[in-house]
Write a protein that holds these residues in place. Structure first.
Motif, PDB file in Angstrom:
ATOM      1  N   THR A  62      46.151  40.768  41.825  1.00  0.00           N
ATOM      2  CA  THR A  62      44.967  40.069  42.323  1.00  0.00           C
ATOM      3  C   THR A  62      43.708  40.594  41.636  1.00  0.00           C
ATOM      4  N   ASP A 142      47.131  32.548  43.936  1.00  0.00           N
ATOM      5  CA  ASP A 142      47.644  33.861  44.303  1.00  0.00           C
ATOM      6  C   ASP A 142      48.731  33.680  45.364  1.00  0.00           C
ATOM      7  N   ARG A 248      47.200  49.974  46.032  1.00  0.00           N
ATOM      8  CA  ARG A 248      46.542  49.637  47.304  1.00  0.00           C
ATOM      9  C   ARG A 248      46.717  50.773  48.289  1.00  0.00           C
TER      10      ARG A 248
HETATM   11 MG    MG Z   1      47.607  40.467  45.569  1.00  0.00          MG
END
Ligand code: MG
Ligand code: ADP
Length: 394
Positions: A62, A142, A248
């Motif tokens: 992303t 996405d 993340r």
């Molecule tokens: Mg993503």
């Protein structure tokens, strides 16, 4: 606690939606994207580009797409070319092409009516709007997985065959599909697949030193000078690397560790803050990962949860959970996936740590895989999944 003792300088730089101006260790992929679209910048009307970005959770898909979107827009503007990058998360629109396109068209025509138009009509309206403005769009879809899962090849045809309905007109819309698992595209017809798979950018998991670089950038942006010792960064990177190289997770852990430091007015994010943060992070992180699973991965996991809720055993065979999954499918009116797919779900869920799938025995009849649920109570997992599925249904 007073504000000026905070270890943070600017917490927003650790926000999940923040896109940094440079993405360490994604330079090559960024350049590749720019190259794919270079022709579009030079002869925009002659070509619409199609690219797939793939990689596991937290590999920067992303972020890369959004960074590219901002950069290509800038490049286009320098050439006085009207180009707009539109990023739509398909899962937020429950994988419905109609809802996804409504969202996309509303960027250009905020008053476009919500009712009465099919996906094809919205697409041609979008192209026409772009014709009128002599503009171009890069549409990034996405979590494309959820669109493929819900609408399959049909949706891909609609997206890619727009030009056939407008012979002689300039190509206006380029596509970037973002998928977690390329194998998902196997669900498509060969011809739908071939229109998509020409340009694939695969993002590898981050190594520990790569995560250190990513974290150091964020530390400089988000924290007061020398509030985060090197040891702390190393520890965060090591923990995130064992969580499958997930950036993340790394950034979230760093933020939480900072929060612990502040709550104790420590003035410094010590390794102990990381250790405390990590014990609190798993449940919330797992929830986000659960949400990003595909429909049938969720249904399969629900089958696993049901099995262990109803049976007091620690291990199940693959065929036990396959039966439980079939029951779940029947309840929800979904066609169960093939045995091969089920095996893949088990592998994926195992690599994400939701279940443990291991080869228990190799007998004359072949391998048997045994499944267990190591970390989450079955009842809790069932509740969580039912809530997610109900939300998707709504
Ligand atoms: Mg993503
Ligand atoms: P994905 O979409 O593959 O799950 P994201 O793009 O959401 O992963 O990345 C997860 C988090 O890690 C985001 O906060 C993102 O900004 C950050 N991130 C990922 N890769 C990088 C990188 N190379 N440099 C800096 N930050 C990164």
């Amino acid at each position: 606690m007073t504000d000026y003792n905070s270890v943070f300088k600017d917490e927003s730089k650790l926000d999940i939606n923040f896109v940094p101006s440079r993405l360490p260790h994604r330079e090559r992929e960024h350049r590749l994207l720019m190259e794919f679209f270079d022709f579009l910048l030079r002869c925009p009307e002659r070509m619409a580009q199609r690219v797939i970005i793939t990689g596991e959770v937290g590999t920067g898909k992303t972020a890369l797409a959004q960074r590219f979107g901002a950069d290509i827009t800038l490049e286009a503007n320098k050439k006085s070319l009207r180009l707009r990058y539109v990023h739509v998360n398909c899962r937020e629109y429950r994988g419905s092409l109609l809802l996804i396109l409504q969202q996309a068209v509303s960027v250009f025509r905020p008053n476009f009516p919500k009712r009465g138009f099919s996906a094809e009509e919205i697409l041609s309206a979008l192209a026409q709007t772009l014709d009128e403005d002599d503009a171009y769009a890069v549409l990034a879809l996405d979590e494309f997985d959820s669109l493929v899962e819900r609408e399959g090849s049909e949706a891909v045809y609609k997206l890619t065959r727009l030009q056939e309905t407008r012979p002689g007109k300039p190509q206006r819309i380029s596509l970037i599909g973002i998928v977690r698992d390329l194998k998902l595209l196997d669900k498509l017809d060969a011809s739908a697949r071939s229109t998509l798979q020409r340009n694939v950018i695969a993002l590898e998991k981050y190594s520990e030193p790569q995560l250190v670089d990513i974290l150091n950038d964020r530390v400089a942006m988000a924290f007061e000078p020398s509030a985060v010792p090197d040891d702390t960064v190393s520890l965060v990177a090591e923990l995130a690397q064992s969580e499958s190289g997930n950036a993340r997770f790394a950034i979230e852990l760093l933020w939480r560790a900072g929060k612990y430091a502040d709550s104790e007015d420590a003035g410094e994010v010590l390794p102990e803050c990381v250790r405390r943060a990590v014990s609190s992070i798993f449940p919330t992180m797992k929830k986000a990962e659960l949400e990003s699973l595909g429909l049938h991965e969720k249904l399969f996991l629900l089958g696993v949860a049901r099995f262990f809720k109803e049976n007091e055993q620690a291990y199940a065979s693959l065929s036990d959970v396959e039966k439980a999954y079939a029951v779940v499918c029947e309840e929800t009116g979904e066609e169960p996936s093939s045995h091969t797919m089920i095996w893949r779900y088990a592998q994926l869920l195992s690599s994400l740590g939701f279940v443990k799938a291991e080869v228990a025995a190799v007998s004359t009849r072949g391998r048997t895989t045994r499944i267990s649920l190591p970390a989450i109570p079955a009842a809790e997992l069932e509740k969580e999944l039912c809530a997610l599925l109900a939300k998707e249904e709504a």
